[in-house]
Design a protein around this motif. Structure first.
Motif, short mmCIF file in Angstrom:
data_model
loop_
_atom_site.label_atom_id
_atom_site.label_comp_id
_atom_site.label_asym_id
_atom_site.label_seq_id
_atom_site.Cartn_x
_atom_site.Cartn_y
_atom_site.Cartn_z
N ARG A 1 56.27 40.60 32.97
CA ARG A 1 57.27 39.70 32.40
C ARG A 1 56.63 38.77 31.35
NH1 ARG A 1 62.00 38.52 35.23
NH2 ARG A 1 60.93 38.77 37.23
N SER A 2 55.59 38.05 31.73
CA SER A 2 55.03 37.02 30.86
C SER A 2 53.91 37.50 29.96
CB SER A 2 54.49 35.87 31.71
OG SER A 2 53.35 36.27 32.44
N GLY A 3 53.23 38.59 30.33
CA GLY A 3 52.06 39.01 29.59
C GLY A 3 50.78 38.31 30.02
N TRP A 4 50.82 37.58 31.14
CA TRP A 4 49.65 36.88 31.66
C TRP A 4 48.53 37.88 31.98
CZ3 TRP A 4 47.79 31.99 32.74
CH2 TRP A 4 46.77 31.89 33.70
N LEU A 5 47.33 37.59 31.49
CA LEU A 5 46.17 38.44 31.71
C LEU A 5 45.34 37.87 32.85
CD1 LEU A 5 44.41 40.84 30.67
CD2 LEU A 5 43.30 39.20 29.13
N ALA A 6 45.33 38.57 33.97
CA ALA A 6 44.65 38.06 35.17
C ALA A 6 43.14 38.19 35.03
CB ALA A 6 45.14 38.83 36.40
N ASP A 7 42.45 37.32 35.74
CA ASP A 7 40.99 37.34 35.79
C ASP A 7 40.57 38.29 36.91
OD1 ASP A 7 38.27 36.88 35.98
OD2 ASP A 7 38.42 34.70 35.87
N ILE A 8 40.49 39.57 36.58
CA ILE A 8 40.21 40.59 37.59
C ILE A 8 38.88 40.33 38.28
CG2 ILE A 8 39.61 43.01 37.95
CD1 ILE A 8 41.79 43.86 36.20
N ALA A 9 37.85 40.07 37.51
CA ALA A 9 36.51 39.94 38.09
C ALA A 9 36.47 38.83 39.14
CB ALA A 9 35.48 39.69 37.00
N ALA B 1 38.34 42.17 51.85
CA ALA B 1 39.54 42.93 51.50
C ALA B 1 39.25 43.91 50.37
CB ALA B 1 40.65 41.98 51.09
N LEU B 2 40.02 44.98 50.31
CA LEU B 2 39.99 45.89 49.19
C LEU B 2 40.91 45.36 48.09
CD1 LEU B 2 40.22 49.32 51.06
CD2 LEU B 2 38.21 48.38 49.89
N THR B 3 40.59 45.69 46.83
CA THR B 3 41.41 45.23 45.71
C THR B 3 42.01 46.42 44.99
OG1 THR B 3 39.55 45.26 44.15
CG2 THR B 3 39.93 43.22 45.39
N MET B 4 43.26 46.23 44.55
CA MET B 4 43.97 47.27 43.81
C MET B 4 44.69 46.62 42.64
SD MET B 4 46.61 50.09 45.28
CE MET B 4 47.63 51.12 44.23
N TRP B 5 44.61 47.27 41.47
CA TRP B 5 45.19 46.69 40.26
C TRP B 5 46.13 47.66 39.58
CZ3 TRP B 5 44.79 41.69 38.90
CH2 TRP B 5 43.85 40.93 39.59
N GLU C 1 32.38 47.68 36.16
CA GLU C 1 31.64 46.42 36.05
C GLU C 1 32.29 45.32 36.88
OE1 GLU C 1 30.97 43.10 32.56
OE2 GLU C 1 30.79 45.22 32.00
N TRP C 2 33.62 45.31 36.94
CA TRP C 2 34.33 44.26 37.67
C TRP C 2 34.39 44.52 39.17
CZ3 TRP C 2 38.97 44.42 33.77
CH2 TRP C 2 38.60 43.78 32.59
N GLY C 3 33.94 45.67 39.61
CA GLY C 3 33.97 45.97 41.03
C GLY C 3 35.34 46.26 41.58
N VAL C 4 36.21 46.80 40.75
CA VAL C 4 37.56 47.16 41.21
C VAL C 4 37.46 48.31 42.20
CG1 VAL C 4 39.76 48.17 40.48
CG2 VAL C 4 38.70 46.35 39.12
N ASP C 5 38.22 48.21 43.28
CA ASP C 5 38.23 49.28 44.29
C ASP C 5 39.19 50.39 43.91
OD1 ASP C 5 36.38 48.00 46.06
OD2 ASP C 5 37.99 46.68 46.72
N LEU C 6 40.42 50.01 43.57
CA LEU C 6 41.48 50.97 43.30
C LEU C 6 42.30 50.50 42.10
CD1 LEU C 6 42.79 50.99 46.98
CD2 LEU C 6 41.21 52.67 46.01
#
Length: 410
Positions: A183-191, A202-206, A221-226
């Motif tokens: 909706r807003s275009g907000w860019l989350a701080d994944i890392a 916890a596991l993370t999913m994006w 690099e950010w360590g994303v799980d899924l």
């Protein structure tokens, strides 16, 4: 000021290193399409896509017929996944596949994550995430007896690490958020959100639907799980194009996706009793891959690999910055509000404008050859696609919107 803004648009176009890419897209004449501002919803087709699809139908499908499976098609989900990972996701080979729809892949990965953490009974999500993400998790929670923990997010902003830190704990199995809020275009701080979630075990999913092909991503690099995303927005895969799924290498042998089909079996044509998952990312597959629907992705990945995602992001920020300037100068006097981040480090690839009654503007905008996107309540999303949108096109589209506002000042 109008002349100054027009001159600025022309100067930006003249200095644009990606300007030549626009010629590679199939674009109707200005009399039919003056300004396409919905690249964040459906990308334009490439001329190369038309050639590839015609060639595929006539030569590969028509010429090779079923032999095509042995001559390459069987490997497309993994090969395209690797190409996508390298060009847009910051993912090393062997972790990404192209298959299914976004919804199906969210189900597969979220359900596998929940099953892999049977001693944890909660899943964290936010109230303003895209509906399919929320609906799928609601269904999984009902299936598995899980509890959903909802984070209230501002529709004009998005998820924040501090909000996540307040709710994740030793009972959290999975957190699921969008990299760029639809909706807003907000860019989350994944890392940072990953760091917070991982500290709680916890596991993370994006969801990468609104960032893949527009915003640089570094999954490894950010360590994303899924991660899951679509290919029909900034990746120009076409209506209903297949989605992609990423699973961090260390988890590939641990997670077992729940839709056990023959294409995910370790020996596809053995057709024996019992399911034995394939090694690596191929285990994420279920049914027969949508080969014809994958053809357009080859063309866009050629383009994206050639220009580089950093160049795409640089132009995206200039485009959305120009949208903000036009909104402030032209539209704010008519009660239009910007409900997207002004900080470029927190802004994705689109800008949402809000005004009461904006829905009634859609038909006259379309009649004038201007195509934005609409999202309730009263939001027009302006989504210029860096590879196919010019600054002059943005200028012309918002000029028409301003003229309509002049006739309906409220």
């Amino acid at each position: 000021m109008t002349d100054e803004l027009l001159a600025r648009a022309a100067a930006l176009d003249a200095a644009d290193p990606l300007a030549g890419q626009r010629e590679q897209f199939i674009t109707p004449p200005p009399a039919e399409l003056l300004s396409y501002l919905d690249g964040n919803s459906l990308g334009r087709p490439l001329e190369a896509t038309a050639r590839l699809v015609d060639e595929f139908i006539r030569e590969q499908w028509g010429g090779r017929l079923i032999r095509g499976w042995d001559e390459g098609w069987m490997d497309w989900p993994v090969l395209l996944g690797d190409r996508l990972g390298a060009a847009a996701l910051g993912a090393a080979a062997g972790q990404t596949v192209v298959a299914d729809s976004t919804t199906v892949l969210i189900y597969k990965l979220a359900r596998a994550a929940a099953d892999a953490r049977p001693d944890r009974r909660t899943v964290v999500l936010d109230t303003d995430n895209f509906p399919t993400d929320r609906y799928v998790l609601e269904g999984i929670a009902a299936e598995r007896g899980l509890r959903l923990v909802w984070i209230e997010t501002d529709p004009s902003a998005g998820i924040d690490p501090a909000q996540v830190a307040e709710v994740v704990d030793a009972d959290t199995a999975l957190v699921l958020f969008s990299h760029v809020a639809y909706r807003s275009g907000w860019l989350a701080d994944i890392a940072e959100i990953n760091r917070v979630a991982h500290a709680a075990g916890a596991l993370t999913m994006w969801d990468l639907c609104h960032s893949a092909g527009s915003v640089p991503i570094q999954l490894d690099e950010w360590g994303v799980d899924l991660a899951v995303g679509c290919t029909y927005k900034y990746l120009n895969g076409g209506p209903g194009a297949p989605a992609f799924a990423y699973v961090r290498r260390e988890l590939l042998g641990e997670l077992r996706q729940p839709i056990q089909g023959w294409m995910g079996h370790r020996a596809v044509f053995e057709m024996g009793p019992g399911y034995q998952p394939a090694e690596g990312a191929r285990a994420l597959l279920s049914g027969t891959p949508p080969i014809l629907a994958m053809v357009p992705l080859h063309a866009n990945l050629d383009m994206l690999a050639a220009v580089g995602i950093e160049a795409v992001r640089a132009k995206s920020l200039l485009l959305t910055g120009f949208v903000l300037d036009l909104a402030d100068e032209w539209l704010a006097p008519y009660g239009v509000e910007v409900t997207s981040p002004r900080d470029p480090s927190r802004r994705g690839g689109h800008v949402t404008l809000r005004r009461d009654g904006f829905k009634s503007f859609l038909t006259p905008l379309w009649d004038n050859g201007v195509i934005p996107d609409y999202r309730r309540p009263d939001g027009l999303r302006i989504g210029p696609a860096p590879l196919s949108t010019s600054f002059s096109e943005v200028y012309q589209g918002l000029r028409v919107l301003r003229e309509l506002l002049e006739k309906d000042p409220r």
